[in-house]
Write a protein that holds these residues in place. Structure first.
Motif, PDB file in Angstrom:
ATOM      1  N   LEU A 196     -84.207  59.617   4.234  1.00 57.94           N
ATOM      2  CA  LEU A 196     -84.688  60.755   4.947  1.00 57.94           C
ATOM      3  C   LEU A 196     -83.405  60.546   6.254  1.00 57.94           C
ATOM      4  N   VAL A 197     -83.560  59.258   6.407  1.00 59.92           N
ATOM      5  CA  VAL A 197     -82.240  58.970   7.626  1.00 59.92           C
ATOM      6  C   VAL A 197     -80.750  58.998   7.314  1.00 59.92           C
ATOM      7  N   ILE A 198     -80.898  58.687   6.241  1.00 63.25           N
ATOM      8  CA  ILE A 198     -78.771  57.973   5.705  1.00 63.25           C
ATOM      9  C   ILE A 198     -78.837  60.562   5.042  1.00 63.25           C
ATOM     10  N   GLY A 199     -79.963  60.484   4.376  1.00 59.80           N
ATOM     11  CA  GLY A 199     -78.694  61.784   3.307  1.00 59.80           C
ATOM     12  C   GLY A 199     -78.808  63.100   5.150  1.00 59.80           C
ATOM     13  N   PRO A 200     -79.809  63.816   5.766  1.00 59.26           N
ATOM     14  CA  PRO A 200     -79.210  64.385   6.811  1.00 59.26           C
ATOM     15  C   PRO A 200     -77.770  63.168   7.371  1.00 59.26           C
ATOM     16  N   ALA A 201     -77.843  62.033   8.257  1.00 61.47           N
ATOM     17  CA  ALA A 201     -76.556  62.308   8.828  1.00 61.47           C
ATOM     18  C   ALA A 201     -75.485  62.265   7.689  1.00 61.47           C
ATOM     19  N   ILE A 202     -74.949  61.782   6.382  1.00 63.46           N
ATOM     20  CA  ILE A 202     -74.328  61.753   5.740  1.00 63.46           C
ATOM     21  C   ILE A 202     -73.956  63.540   5.879  1.00 63.46           C
ATOM     22  N   GLY A 203     -74.750  64.172   5.052  1.00 58.78           N
ATOM     23  CA  GLY A 203     -74.527  66.424   5.658  1.00 58.78           C
ATOM     24  C   GLY A 203     -74.169  66.306   6.841  1.00 58.78           C
ATOM     25  N   GLY A 204     -74.697  65.961   7.377  1.00 55.68           N
ATOM     26  CA  GLY A 204     -74.681  66.558   9.398  1.00 55.68           C
ATOM     27  C   GLY A 204     -72.869  65.802   9.827  1.00 55.68           C
ATOM     28  N   PHE A 205     -73.000  64.605   9.149  1.00 51.34           N
ATOM     29  CA  PHE A 205     -71.567  64.130  10.170  1.00 51.34           C
ATOM     30  C   PHE A 205     -70.009  64.494   8.877  1.00 51.34           C
ATOM     31  N   LEU A 206     -69.969  64.846   8.040  1.00 56.06           N
ATOM     32  CA  LEU A 206     -69.314  64.687   7.300  1.00 56.06           C
ATOM     33  C   LEU A 206     -68.940  65.737   6.283  1.00 56.06           C
ATOM     34  N   ALA A 207     -69.990  66.823   7.077  1.00 55.36           N
ATOM     35  CA  ALA A 207     -69.210  68.665   6.218  1.00 55.36           C
ATOM     36  C   ALA A 207     -68.402  68.517   6.948  1.00 55.36           C
ATOM     37  N   GLN A 208     -67.293  69.684   6.899  1.00 55.93           N
ATOM     38  CA  GLN A 208     -66.698  70.669   7.306  1.00 55.93           C
ATOM     39  C   GLN A 208     -65.014  69.152   7.941  1.00 55.93           C
ATOM     40  N   PRO A 209     -65.164  68.226   7.566  1.00 61.45           N
ATOM     41  CA  PRO A 209     -64.296  66.835   7.608  1.00 61.45           C
ATOM     42  C   PRO A 209     -62.964  67.447   8.571  1.00 61.45           C
ATOM     43  N   ALA A 210     -62.426  68.406   8.308  1.00 57.06           N
ATOM     44  CA  ALA A 210     -60.976  68.760   8.501  1.00 57.06           C
ATOM     45  C   ALA A 210     -61.152  69.038   9.645  1.00 57.06           C
ATOM     46  N   LYS A 211     -62.484  70.111  10.019  1.00 58.71           N
ATOM     47  CA  LYS A 211     -61.888  70.168  11.387  1.00 58.71           C
ATOM     48  C   LYS A 211     -62.728  69.641  12.730  1.00 58.71           C
ATOM     49  N   LYS A 212     -64.392  68.593  12.242  1.00 57.77           N
ATOM     50  CA  LYS A 212     -64.345  67.389  12.992  1.00 57.77           C
ATOM     51  C   LYS A 212     -63.843  66.830  13.385  1.00 57.77           C
ATOM     52  N   TYR A 213     -62.999  66.233  12.155  1.00 54.49           N
ATOM     53  CA  TYR A 213     -61.708  64.798  12.656  1.00 54.49           C
ATOM     54  C   TYR A 213     -60.244  65.823  11.784  1.00 54.49           C
ATOM     55  N   PRO A 214     -59.750  66.582  12.388  1.00 54.96           N
ATOM     56  CA  PRO A 214     -58.446  67.340  12.263  1.00 54.96           C
ATOM     57  C   PRO A 214     -57.705  65.634  12.408  1.00 54.96           C
ATOM     58  N   ASN A 215     -57.005  64.743  12.761  1.00 56.07           N
ATOM     59  CA  ASN A 215     -56.815  63.863  12.343  1.00 56.07           C
ATOM     60  C   ASN A 215     -56.612  62.622  11.518  1.00 56.07           C
ATOM     61  N   LEU A 216     -57.947  63.245  10.991  1.00 56.18           N
ATOM     62  CA  LEU A 216     -57.931  62.162   9.308  1.00 56.18           C
ATOM     63  C   LEU A 216     -57.205  63.291   7.704  1.00 56.18           C
ATOM     64  N   PHE A 217     -58.261  64.407   8.651  1.00 51.42           N
ATOM     65  CA  PHE A 217     -58.505  65.253   7.173  1.00 51.42           C
ATOM     66  C   PHE A 217     -57.391  66.495   7.334  1.00 51.42           C
ATOM     67  N   SER A 218     -56.578  66.437   6.666  1.00 55.21           N
ATOM     68  CA  SER A 218     -55.547  68.123   7.147  1.00 55.21           C
ATOM     69  C   SER A 218     -56.651  69.165   6.371  1.00 55.21           C
ATOM     70  N   GLU A 219     -55.804  70.664   6.575  1.00 56.42           N
ATOM     71  CA  GLU A 219     -56.522  71.461   6.082  1.00 56.42           C
ATOM     72  C   GLU A 219     -55.696  71.769   4.940  1.00 56.42           C
ATOM     73  N   GLU A 220     -55.185  71.008   4.246  1.00 56.30           N
ATOM     74  CA  GLU A 220     -54.718  70.903   3.434  1.00 56.30           C
ATOM     75  C   GLU A 220     -54.068  70.553   2.228  1.00 56.30           C
ATOM     76  N   SER A 221     -55.959  69.334   2.328  1.00 61.92           N
ATOM     77  CA  SER A 221     -56.113  67.951   1.440  1.00 61.92           C
ATOM     78  C   SER A 221     -57.299  68.706   0.653  1.00 61.92           C
ATOM     79  N   ILE A 222     -58.416  68.294  -0.160  1.00 60.48           N
ATOM     80  CA  ILE A 222     -59.354  68.268  -0.739  1.00 60.48           C
ATOM     81  C   ILE A 222     -60.310  68.845   0.081  1.00 60.48           C
ATOM     82  N   PHE A 223     -60.594  68.114   1.271  1.00 63.21           N
ATOM     83  CA  PHE A 223     -61.497  67.873   1.808  1.00 63.21           C
ATOM     84  C   PHE A 223     -61.319  68.726   3.159  1.00 63.21           C
ATOM     85  N   GLY A 224     -60.426  69.651   3.285  1.00 66.37           N
ATOM     86  CA  GLY A 224     -59.944  70.509   4.117  1.00 66.37           C
ATOM     87  C   GLY A 224     -60.133  72.410   3.172  1.00 66.37           C
TER      88      GLY A 224
END
Length: 534
Positions: A196-224
């Protein structure tokens, strides 16, 4: 089934037998046979006086991996449905999101008892391994969904094939000595609390990583290209690691040669009691189920539990959608990261509440007395939610965190009280079947809740200017009506309290150990029942 633990139908049969027959029945079940993994594990547990910490750790990791896909979805579900472009209008997003949430619970409802039967026939370990593999495969595919129907199918298959809910707690009670069973069961339940603690944190912080962390994930990568793949991938990696850990998990189910067992039973039948014992066992199971269905004290508590389970599941669905929806539709316009933080904070707060605060409430007031005040306060709190749209910035985030925490604390208080009411309504040997009935009905209500909540949320957004109330106020009013119905049903003549519960709660002197002694058999018995006994 391995033996006859307390609360199981086998234990009920044993209590019906005379002492000599009970001893012979127990000896037949417990006779060790070469090549049987269950016998081997049982002998190893007897020889080992200490706690099996390593086995318990593996169980904890497996339970965590199985629970995370449920809790991680809600922070980003709204955005995922929006990006899949299935909704023609923004107000329709909630309608489609509800069915994605419901398909998992529907699949779990359909497969719970068959998976229990599978675990009884082929072993606990194969069931656990297949369930974790299902998490690895279908949770990953869900993150790679490019269409709405792919998301629906993968989510449904995940619920259908992840049959770990019942067998894992039965396994936790079988892998250790009897005096350590409570610890094993508590590890299973605590892992879900941690989810209940870890699950929402994983979903909330790691979804849409290219928008939240553009320096780490590019829009062309699989996560983008697949913005919701990263949280699913992280959970799948953890599940794969727990699947590897399953290699070291021992099997606890007893596999005996049927011909030998039949020959032994045939010899014992010549003494004149074997057939009688089997007949009594069969009659006992049938009569037990019939009597329980006529036990109004039990059934009223089960209905009450189902109603509040419906409310809690619908609330989680509605809150997750409402919090991220646009302010033009009376939402809060929070990000998935904000929602993940709120749910994680409230999950951690409830964990602390259950461990540190609730035991004292139960000790001084009893476990039942706080039930109605918690329901009333929950209704009043939920009535304030629509007015939070007038807040902005830090004030909103602080207030929504406090409100979410209080709401979940009230829900935990009600859930524990419902569990105790169910268990005190029946004798020890009836709890296996009783909790099987309860869990089956509760799963059906939980399967309906997300879909109904999504439909209601979509309707509310289309009727912002209502005839007598705005749509968002009607939304929370309808959600509150479920709690009101549950509250009304806590009074006579509907709810019949046990004699012990009718006394002054302060005189009951409930301690945390007493509470756990009541709740723990419910966990063991409910899962044994799902394991094919029901």
């Amino acid at each position: 089934m391995a033996g006859g633990e307390e609360g199981s139908p086998a234990a009920a049969v044993a209590l019906l037998l005379p002492p000599a027959r009970e001893e012979r029945s127990s000896s037949r079940r417990r006779r060790c046979r070469e090549g049987c993994p269950g016998c081997r594990q049982e002998e190893a547990s007897k020889a080992r006086a200490g706690v099996p910490y390593l086995d318990f750790f593996y169980i904890w990791v497996v339970c965590l991996a199985a629970a995370l896909p449920i809790q991680s979805l809600f922070p980003y579900l709204y955005f995922m449905i929006r990006d899949l472009k299935i909704a023609k209008e923004e107000q329709d997003i909630g309608f489609y999101a509800g069915f994605v949430g419901a398909t998992y619970f529907l699949g779990r409802t359909i497969s719970a008892v068959p998976w229990g039967m599978f675990a009884d026939k082929y072993g606990r370990k194969p069931c656990i391994v297949i369930s974790i593999l299902a998490v690895v495969v279908f949770n990953t595919l869900f993150g790679l969904s490019t269409t709405y129907w792919m998301a629906i199918v993968t989510r449904g298959l995940l619920g259908l094939l992840c049959g770990i809910l019942g067998p894992i707690k039965a396994y936790a009670s079988e892998v250790c000595r009897k005096e350590h069973q409570a610890l094993g069961i508590s590890l299973v339940t605590s892992s879900r609390a941690i989810a209940l603690v870890i699950g929402p944190a994983i979903g909330g912080f790691l979804a849409q990583p290219a928008k939240k962390y553009p320096n780490l994930f590019s829009e062309e990568s699989i996560f983008g290209r697949f913005p919701y793949f990263l949280p699913c991938f992280v959970i799948s990696v953890l599940a794969a690691g727990s699947c590897i850990a399953c290699i070291w998990l021992p099997e606890t189910l007893h596999f005996h040669n049927d011909d030998k067992v039949e020959a032994i039973d045939e010899l014992e039948a010549q003494a004149g009691d074997s057939d009688l014992d089997a007949q009594k066992a069969k009659e006992s199971r049938g009569e037990s189920t019939k009597n329980l269905l006529k036990n109004w004290q039990l059934m009223s508590a089960v209905i009450l539990y189902c109603i509040f389970s419906l409310h809690d599941t619908a609330y989680l669905e509605i809150f997750s959608l409402w919090a991220v929806s646009s302010r033009k539709f009376q939402g809060l316009s929070l990000t998935s990261q904000d929602v993940g933080t709120v749910l994680a904070v409230s999950g951690f707060g409830v964990l602390v509440y259950q461990l540190a605060i609730y035991p004292f409430l139960a000790k001084y007031f009893g476990p039942i007395k706080p039930f109605r005040p918690a329901a009333v306060l929950s209704i009043l709190l939920l009535a304030t939610y629509p007015f939070m749209t007038n807040l902005h910035g830090p004030e909103l985030k602080i207030l929504i965190n406090i409100a979410s925490l209080l709401k979940n604390m009230f829900a935990a208080t009600i859930t524990i009280a419902c569990n105790i009411l169910q268990n005190t309504a029946v004798t020890q040997e009836q709890r296996g079947v009783a909790n099987g009935i309860s869990v089956t009905l509760m799963s059906m209500f939980k399967a309906v809740a997300p879909a109904a909540a999504g439909i209601l949320f979509s309707w509310a957004q289309k009727h912002i200017s209502g005839l007598f109330l705005p749509g968002d106020q009607i939304l929370f009013l309808m959600l509150n009506m479920v709690s009101v119905i549950g509250l009304v049903l806590t009074f006579k003549p509907f709810l019949s309290l046990p004699n012990a519960m009718s006394m002054n709660s302060a005189n009951l002197a409930w301690s945390w150990n007493t509470l756990y002694a009541v709740l723990c058999p419910q966990q063991i018995a409910h899962d044994q029942c799902l394991d094919g006994a029901f």
